[in-house]
Write an enzyme that holds these catalytic residues in place. Structure first.
Site, PDB file in Angstrom:
ATOM      1  N   LYS A   1       0.818  -1.257  -0.013  1.00 20.35           N
ATOM      2  CA  LYS A   1       0.096   0.054   0.070  1.00 20.35           C
ATOM      3  C   LYS A   1       0.906   1.155   0.084  1.00 20.35           C
ATOM      4  O   LYS A   1       1.103   1.735   1.088  1.00 20.35           O
ATOM      5  CB  LYS A   1      -0.862  -0.061   1.366  1.00 20.35           C
TER       6      LYS A   1
HETATM    7  C1  LIG Z   1      -5.564  -1.279  -4.281  1.00 17.48           C
HETATM    8  C2  LIG Z   1      -6.418  -2.273  -3.235  1.00 17.48           C
HETATM    9  N1  LIG Z   1      -6.647  -3.292  -3.486  1.00 17.48           N
HETATM   10  C3  LIG Z   1      -7.141  -4.207  -2.486  1.00 17.48           C
HETATM   11  C4  LIG Z   1      -7.389  -3.731  -1.223  1.00 17.48           C
HETATM   12  C5  LIG Z   1      -7.867  -4.804  -0.211  1.00 17.48           C
HETATM   13  O1  LIG Z   1      -6.844  -5.094   0.863  1.00 17.48           O
HETATM   14  P1  LIG Z   1      -7.314  -5.549   2.095  1.00 17.48           P
HETATM   15  O2  LIG Z   1      -8.067  -6.689   2.183  1.00 17.48           O
HETATM   16  O3  LIG Z   1      -5.910  -5.765   2.821  1.00 17.48           O
HETATM   17  O4  LIG Z   1      -7.882  -4.396   2.701  1.00 17.48           O
HETATM   18  C6  LIG Z   1      -7.039  -2.364  -0.925  1.00 17.48           C
HETATM   19  C7  LIG Z   1      -7.382  -1.914   0.610  1.00 17.48           C
HETATM   20  O5  LIG Z   1      -8.209  -2.029   1.125  1.00 17.48           O
HETATM   21  C8  LIG Z   1      -6.529  -1.651  -1.908  1.00 17.48           C
HETATM   22  O6  LIG Z   1      -6.219  -0.293  -1.450  1.00 17.48           O
END
Ligand SMILES: Cc1ncc(COP(=O)(O)O)c(C=O)c1O
Length: 328
Positions: free
Chosen positions: A157
């Site tokens: 992230k």
């Molecule tokens: C680009 C992106 N993909 C997928 C997710 C899902 O990730 P997570 O389940 O770890 O929140 C997120 C964040 O929420 C994201 O910013």
């Protein structure tokens, strides 16, 4: 959104108004930061706040920091403690969101990742739905491509990389859709703007592999575990062609913000029946039972905030208490 009252900033919990940086801050100018997004769910039965998969989120947070070459002075345990202390200071009795951030705090110009001083902040605030229409999303295939691993790593992230998501989201919403679906540079389905994607076709589920430029989502991992075990549906991690979306029986997004959200139309075409399908409906129910602590088998994913510390923490404030060894 209600602003938080406190923040974890420079190793201690301070009033939110004191968690401030200057406009020259490197991260603000160059996007040199990484973050996490975590949810805590209020359990009325237990009168407690349950943080969902805290250790896993902190692990990915440190992994995202490592992608930027940032060494954190706080250990994963320190960070978990900081999150819990912050929540106990805020004393929330409702669902909330937690946002740890590691950012290059230097007030200096010059594009680089070396010779920078990473700083950590954490804030938390009450939070409900991230996607308004999460039972019937109308998605569009974006003309923006998902960033490639050799450009900015999508598996972490990384703050600056979210301009990619923001470009796609704004175009989608301005065109009347709820959410974009981004393809990667190879033309395979990657993910939505802030959520991973699954499809179900002929009783089998699939989601793009982590080598297709998607975030290594924690909800994605949760769903990969739950689908076969709880719903008897096998789930493959494999590349997905764009037109598979058009013939899928069900499509859903998953993420900390999105939770489990049904996509029922793509570019004006119905997905399956055009209504939320059976698999998504069952998964949503299961997911909300789990995050609210109602399924014993998955309690290991729920970290209670107040249990065991009620007496001390309802009466004492931890504001200004150093939680970890501070750099200065
Ligand atoms: C680009 C992106 N993909 C997928 C997710 C899902 O990730 P997570 O389940 O770890 O929140 C997120 C964040 O929420 C994201 O910013």
């Amino acid at each position: 959104m209600t602003l938080p009252r406190h923040a974890f900033f420079r190793g201690r919990i301070v009033p939110y108004s004191q968690a401030r940086v200057g406009v020259l801050t490197h991260a603000l100018n160059y996007g040199t930061a990484a973050f996490a997004g975590i949810r805590a769910y209020w359990s009325a039965e237990e009168e407690d706040l349950l943080v969902f998969r805290l250790a896993d989120h902190i692990r990915r947070f440190t992994q995202s920091a490592r992608l930027l070459g940032f060494e954190l002075t706080e250990s994963p345990d320190d960070l978990q403690t900081a999150v819990l202390e912050l929540l106990r200071t805020e004393l929330y009795r409702e669902d909330c969101y937690i946002r740890p951030l590691v950012f290059a705090g230097d007030e200096s110009i010059g594009v680089r990742l070396h010779n920078l001083t990473p700083e950590v902040s954490i804030v938390s605030f009450p939070y409900g739905r991230y996607l308004e229409n999460d039972e019937a999303l109308h998605a569009t295939i974006s003309s923006w491509r998902r960033i490639d691993d050799n450009m900015i790593p999508a598996r972490g992230k990384i703050a600056g990389a979210y301009v990619n998501s923001a470009l796609a989201k704004t175009d989608a919403q301005r065109a009347g859709f709820d959410e974009p679906i981004l393809l990667n540079a190879d033309g395979h389905v990657a993910e939505a703007s802030a959520a991973n994607l699954f499809l179900v076709h002929n009783g089998v589920a699939a989601t793009p592999p982590v080598t297709d430029n998607v975030l290594e989502g924690i909800s994605r991992r949760t769903v990969l575990e739950l689908l076969p075990r709880e719903l008897g549906i096998s789930a493959a991690e494999r590349s997905i062609d764009r037109t598979e979306l058009l013939v899928a029986d069900e499509i859903f997004l998953c993420g900390t913000g999105a939770q489990i959200a049904a996509v029922t139309r793509i570019d004006h075409r119905p997905v399956g029946s055009g209504r939320m399908g059976q698999v998504v409906a069952s998964l949503r129910k299961l997911f909300f039972d789990i995050v609210r602590g109602r399924r014993k088998e998955y309690r290991r994913w729920c970290t209670p905030v107040y249990a065991g510390v009620r007496d001390t923490h309802r009466t004492e404030s931890s504001v200004e208490t150093p939680l970890v060894h501070s750099r200065d």
